[in-house]
Design a protein around this motif. Structure first.
Motif, PDB file in Angstrom:
ATOM      1  N   ALA A  31       0.861  -1.192   0.000  1.00 21.50           N
ATOM      2  CA  ALA A  31       0.000   0.000   0.000  1.00 21.50           C
ATOM      3  C   ALA A  31       0.895   1.239   0.000  1.00 21.50           C
ATOM      4  O   ALA A  31       2.026   1.198   0.492  1.00 21.50           O
ATOM      5  CB  ALA A  31      -0.915   0.018   1.214  1.00 21.50           C
ATOM      6  N   GLN A  35      -1.131   5.941   2.629  1.00 18.62           N
ATOM      7  CA  GLN A  35      -2.287   5.191   3.151  1.00 18.62           C
ATOM      8  C   GLN A  35      -2.023   4.708   4.573  1.00 18.62           C
ATOM      9  O   GLN A  35      -2.898   4.786   5.445  1.00 18.62           O
ATOM     10  CB  GLN A  35      -2.604   4.017   2.239  1.00 18.62           C
ATOM     11  CG  GLN A  35      -3.855   3.238   2.648  1.00 18.62           C
ATOM     12  CD  GLN A  35      -4.263   2.215   1.603  1.00 18.62           C
ATOM     13  OE1 GLN A  35      -4.057   2.420   0.404  1.00 18.62           O
ATOM     14  NE2 GLN A  35      -4.827   1.108   2.041  1.00 18.62           N
ATOM     15  N   SER A  39      -4.126   6.083   7.954  1.00 21.18           N
ATOM     16  CA  SER A  39      -4.862   5.105   8.764  1.00 21.18           C
ATOM     17  C   SER A  39      -4.642   5.301  10.255  1.00 21.18           C
ATOM     18  O   SER A  39      -5.472   4.885  11.073  1.00 21.18           O
ATOM     19  CB  SER A  39      -4.466   3.683   8.358  1.00 21.18           C
ATOM     20  OG  SER A  39      -3.119   3.402   8.727  1.00 21.18           O
ATOM     21  N   LYS A  61      -5.291  10.269  -7.194  1.00 21.16           N
ATOM     22  CA  LYS A  61      -4.722   9.111  -6.494  1.00 21.16           C
ATOM     23  C   LYS A  61      -4.965   9.233  -4.992  1.00 21.16           C
ATOM     24  O   LYS A  61      -5.293   8.249  -4.320  1.00 21.16           O
ATOM     25  CB  LYS A  61      -3.231   8.988  -6.797  1.00 21.16           C
ATOM     26  CG  LYS A  61      -2.597   7.719  -6.250  1.00 21.16           C
ATOM     27  CD  LYS A  61      -1.181   7.547  -6.749  1.00 21.16           C
ATOM     28  CE  LYS A  61      -0.576   6.235  -6.273  1.00 21.16           C
ATOM     29  NZ  LYS A  61      -1.262   5.063  -6.816  1.00 21.16           N
ATOM     30  N   ALA A  64      -8.519   8.379  -4.178  1.00 24.58           N
ATOM     31  CA  ALA A  64      -8.717   6.928  -4.207  1.00 24.58           C
ATOM     32  C   ALA A  64      -8.212   6.277  -2.922  1.00 24.58           C
ATOM     33  O   ALA A  64      -8.843   5.354  -2.385  1.00 24.58           O
ATOM     34  CB  ALA A  64      -8.013   6.327  -5.423  1.00 24.58           C
ATOM     35  N   ILE A  65      -7.074   6.755  -2.419  1.00 20.04           N
ATOM     36  CA  ILE A  65      -6.539   6.232  -1.156  1.00 20.04           C
ATOM     37  C   ILE A  65      -7.517   6.510  -0.015  1.00 20.04           C
ATOM     38  O   ILE A  65      -7.784   5.640   0.827  1.00 20.04           O
ATOM     39  CB  ILE A  65      -5.159   6.853  -0.864  1.00 20.04           C
ATOM     40  CG1 ILE A  65      -4.118   6.325  -1.849  1.00 20.04           C
ATOM     41  CG2 ILE A  65      -4.720   6.582   0.584  1.00 20.04           C
ATOM     42  CD1 ILE A  65      -2.771   7.035  -1.785  1.00 20.04           C
ATOM     43  N   CYS A  66      -8.071   7.716   0.022  1.00 21.74           N
ATOM     44  CA  CYS A  66      -9.024   8.076   1.081  1.00 21.74           C
ATOM     45  C   CYS A  66     -10.245   7.165   1.040  1.00 21.74           C
ATOM     46  O   CYS A  66     -10.751   6.743   2.083  1.00 21.74           O
ATOM     47  CB  CYS A  66      -9.448   9.532   0.930  1.00 21.74           C
ATOM     48  SG  CYS A  66      -8.122  10.724   1.252  1.00 21.74           S
ATOM     49  N   GLU A  67     -10.722   6.844  -0.152  1.00 21.32           N
ATOM     50  CA  GLU A  67     -11.889   5.960  -0.281  1.00 21.32           C
ATOM     51  C   GLU A  67     -11.582   4.566   0.254  1.00 21.32           C
ATOM     52  O   GLU A  67     -12.439   3.924   0.874  1.00 21.32           O
ATOM     53  CB  GLU A  67     -12.332   5.890  -1.742  1.00 21.32           C
ATOM     54  CG  GLU A  67     -12.999   7.164  -2.249  1.00 21.32           C
ATOM     55  CD  GLU A  67     -13.428   7.063  -3.699  1.00 21.32           C
ATOM     56  OE1 GLU A  67     -13.383   5.946  -4.262  1.00 21.32           O
ATOM     57  OE2 GLU A  67     -13.806   8.107  -4.272  1.00 21.32           O
ATOM     58  N   LYS A  68     -10.360   4.096   0.035  1.00 19.98           N
ATOM     59  CA  LYS A  68      -9.975   2.767   0.507  1.00 19.98           C
ATOM     60  C   LYS A  68      -9.995   2.672   2.037  1.00 19.98           C
ATOM     61  O   LYS A  68     -10.158   1.584   2.593  1.00 19.98           O
ATOM     62  CB  LYS A  68      -8.570   2.409   0.002  1.00 19.98           C
ATOM     63  CG  LYS A  68      -8.519   2.007  -1.465  1.00 19.98           C
ATOM     64  CD  LYS A  68      -7.104   1.618  -1.854  1.00 19.98           C
ATOM     65  CE  LYS A  68      -7.025   1.255  -3.329  1.00 19.98           C
ATOM     66  NZ  LYS A  68      -5.637   0.918  -3.737  1.00 19.98           N
ATOM     67  N   ASN A  70     -12.206   3.713   3.984  1.00 15.45           N
ATOM     68  CA  ASN A  70     -13.572   3.417   4.431  1.00 15.45           C
ATOM     69  C   ASN A  70     -13.890   4.106   5.754  1.00 15.45           C
ATOM     70  O   ASN A  70     -14.386   3.495   6.693  1.00 15.45           O
ATOM     71  CB  ASN A  70     -13.770   1.901   4.556  1.00 15.45           C
ATOM     72  CG  ASN A  70     -15.233   1.501   4.654  1.00 15.45           C
ATOM     73  OD1 ASN A  70     -16.113   2.203   4.152  1.00 15.45           O
ATOM     74  ND2 ASN A  70     -15.507   0.385   5.317  1.00 15.45           N
TER      75      ASN A  70
END
Length: 230
Positions: A31, A35, A39, A61, A64-68, A70
């Motif tokens: 990752a 990310q 976290s 990008k 997209a990391i923020c969406e991962k 959750n």
């Protein structure tokens, strides 16, 4: 409980790591480094908003990391950074939600900051002008002149190596950053701006694995630490 925000400047280059990819987006254990860093902040009590300042080509990008992650309870804002880190922070400060009271600023490439230390730093900043995470200097330090002649050997017992997060009352960091811009003062970290503005900043003792990934050896150490933590 104070309402909290975190600003993560993530526009650093990968030059010293020998990569064309900016450091925050290099892979660590499958990752991006960024990310891992984000976290550590999403479960901090009272965390309301996280602002990531990055270069324009990497904004999608980052989203997209923020969406991962959750983390629907967090307001993520991805903004374009400035030519200097200080200007990226200024852009982020202008994006803060009105209700935020405490602001943490943390390097994107310090992925091993612990939630416990983050909370301790927030708790300290809540009662003072600000607080930063730091560790005691373990090596003898030398002050030198331009031709590398030693001028002074400071007392190591009074020396600390600054890390991040650096956390401040919102109105104080906004005032300090604006004063620095108005007067052309470029600090070496965010606490130096707050000090320049006349405020007192406390130190919270951190951990040595909260290091900044800068050189190739750092990435190798980070991979080892991550495997140990899994």
């Amino acid at each position: 409980m104070s309402i909290k925000a975190a600003i993560i400047p993530a526009a650093g280059s990968g030059t010293r790591l020998g990569s064309e990819i900016p450091k925050p987006f290099l892979p660590l254990g499958g990752a991006p480094i960024l990310q891992h860093t984000l976290s550590q902040f999403i479960n901090i009590p009272g965390m309301h908003q996280i602002i990531i300042a990055t270069s324009a080509p990497y904004m999608e990008k980052v989203r997209a990391i923020c969406e991962k992650l959750n983390a629907g309870h967090i307001q993520f804002d991805v903004i374009e950074g400035g030519s200097e880190r200080q200007f990226s922070i200024q852009n982020a400060l202008e994006t803060l939600a009105d209700e935020v009271e405490l602001v943490a600023i943390h390097d994107a490439v310090r992925p091993f900051i612990s939630e416990e230390v983050i909370v301790q730093c927030f708790d300290t900043a809540e009662n003072y002008d600000g607080a930063i995470v730091a560790v005691r200097a373990k090596d003898t330090l030398k002050k030198v002149n331009t031709d590398l002649t030693i001028l002074e050997t400071p007392d190591r017992s009074a020396m600390w190596q600054a890390q991040t997060p650096q956390i401040f009352q919102k109105h104080i960091i906004i005032e300090a950053n604006q004063k620095a811009i108005d007067e052309g003062f470029l600090g070496t970290d965010d606490a130096s701006l707050v000090e320049y503005a006349g405020y007192e900043v406390k130190v919270v003792e951190g951990e040595r694995d909260n290091f900044k990934i800068t050189y190739p050896i750092d990435l190798k150490i980070a991979e080892f630490i991550l495997k140990e933590k899994l």
